[in-house]
Scaffold this active site. Structure first.
Site, PDB file in Angstrom:
ATOM      1  N   GLU A   1       0.842  -1.211   0.000  1.00 27.09           N
ATOM      2  CA  GLU A   1       0.000   0.000   0.000  1.00 27.09           C
ATOM      3  C   GLU A   1       0.867   1.246   0.000  1.00 27.09           C
ATOM      4  OE1 GLU A   1      -2.647   1.536  -0.346  1.00 27.09           O
ATOM      5  OE2 GLU A   1      -4.371   0.719   0.727  1.00 27.09           O
ATOM      6  N   ASP A   2       0.351   2.309  -0.567  1.00 28.85           N
ATOM      7  CA  ASP A   2       1.076   3.578  -0.530  1.00 28.85           C
ATOM      8  C   ASP A   2       0.992   4.224   0.851  1.00 28.85           C
ATOM      9  OD1 ASP A   2      -1.663   4.129  -0.771  1.00 28.85           O
ATOM     10  OD2 ASP A   2      -1.446   5.526  -2.441  1.00 28.85           O
TER      11      ASP A   2
ATOM     12  N   ASP B   1      -4.209   5.822   6.129  1.00 30.75           N
ATOM     13  CA  ASP B   1      -4.694   7.066   6.708  1.00 30.75           C
ATOM     14  C   ASP B   1      -5.689   6.696   7.818  1.00 30.75           C
ATOM     15  OD1 ASP B   1      -5.028   9.882   6.762  1.00 30.75           O
ATOM     16  OD2 ASP B   1      -6.702   9.791   5.390  1.00 30.75           O
TER      17      ASP B   1
ATOM     18  N   ASP C   1      -1.298  10.916  -5.029  1.00 24.94           N
ATOM     19  CA  ASP C   1      -1.857  11.964  -5.877  1.00 24.94           C
ATOM     20  C   ASP C   1      -2.688  12.961  -5.096  1.00 24.94           C
ATOM     21  OD1 ASP C   1      -4.040  10.002  -5.423  1.00 24.94           O
ATOM     22  OD2 ASP C   1      -5.158  11.307  -6.777  1.00 24.94           O
TER      23      ASP C   1
ATOM     24  N   PHE D   1      -1.708  16.246   4.282  1.00 26.34           N
ATOM     25  CA  PHE D   1      -2.002  15.604   2.997  1.00 26.34           C
ATOM     26  C   PHE D   1      -0.744  15.651   2.134  1.00 26.34           C
ATOM     27  CE2 PHE D   1      -3.631  14.871  -1.197  1.00 26.34           C
ATOM     28  CZ  PHE D   1      -4.551  13.865  -0.966  1.00 26.34           C
ATOM     29  N   VAL D   2      -0.281  14.484   1.705  1.00 26.98           N
ATOM     30  CA  VAL D   2       0.987  14.414   0.976  1.00 26.98           C
ATOM     31  C   VAL D   2       0.807  13.908  -0.460  1.00 26.98           C
ATOM     32  CG1 VAL D   2       2.435  14.126   3.034  1.00 26.98           C
ATOM     33  CG2 VAL D   2       1.453  12.104   1.936  1.00 26.98           C
TER      34      VAL D   2
END
Ligand code: IMP
Ligand code: MG
Length: 191
Positions: A108-109, A112, A168, A161-162
């Site tokens: 996973e990226d 959150d 994206d 938020f990155v």
């Protein structure tokens, strides 16, 4: 001539502070590759990448694996376009490979709220893999709403938020070679 910086023309427009630079990403991904290689030696490793964000991390991680592995991808989507996860997840593209009896590592990226991953894990669990673990490049512990066990974590980051290295904002910025926060003026209240 006036300097016009526009969203269309400038890759780094709206990008703020760099949280994880290229070199730091490279060395941590190499470490994770070594760990995964040691842990899965002699087993039947199948990496499952979650599209689209994990593609970049997955490609780099795989190149650091010194053991055989296979890959497959899933695309899932939370309903709605907001930057907050709803936890209601739709499978847009399912796996091609049957994972029953396989040693599955979900790549996973970012985790959150954990709601997306939690849904995905329940879904994959029902297909009876031999083992099921998660490797996430980034995690935002402050945002977690549901506990999901994650075996490998690249970096813990603050509640910002990155974008970049696969992540994206409105489908842009995935090709940045580092992870950076989005600046307030582009994202507005959504960030
Ligand atoms: P969760 O269900 O809240 O854990 O959300 C997970 C998904 O939301 C990730 O796989 C990303 O696609 C997206 N996401 C969460 N935080 C960020 C971020 O800071 N930047 C870009 N995408 C994010
Ligand atoms: Mg996304």
């Amino acid at each position: 001539m006036t300097e016009m910086r526009s969203f269309e023309a400038d890759l780094e427009y709206g990008v703020g502070e760099i949280l994880v630079d290229e070199e730091t990403l490279r060395s941590r991904v190499a470490e994770l590759g070594a760990e995964v290689s040691a842990d899965y030696r002699g087993r039947d490793l199948l990496l499952i990448g979650v599209l689209k964000g994990a593609v970049f991390f997955m490609a780099d991680l795989m190149r650091h694996l010194t053991i055989p592995c296979e890959v497959d991808f899933m695309a899932i989507s939370s309903y709605g376009d907001s930057t907050d996860s709803s936890g209601i997840v739709r499978i847009l593209k399912d796996l091609d490979i049957n994972i029953e009896g396989r040693d599955v590592l979900v790549v996973e990226d970012i985790i959150d709220s954990g709601l997306t991953l939690s849904y995905l894990m329940r879904n994959l669990e029902s297909r009876e893999p031999a083992t099921l673990e998660v490797c996430a490049l980034l995690t935002k512990p402050a945002r977690r709403q549901i506990d999901v066990p994650v075996r490998y974590i690249g970096f813990e980051i603050p509640d910002r938020f990155v974008v970049g290295y696969g992540l994206d904002f409105a489908e842009r910025y995935r090709n940045l070679p580092y992870v950076a926060v989005m600046s307030q003026d582009v994202g507005g209240d959504a960030l």
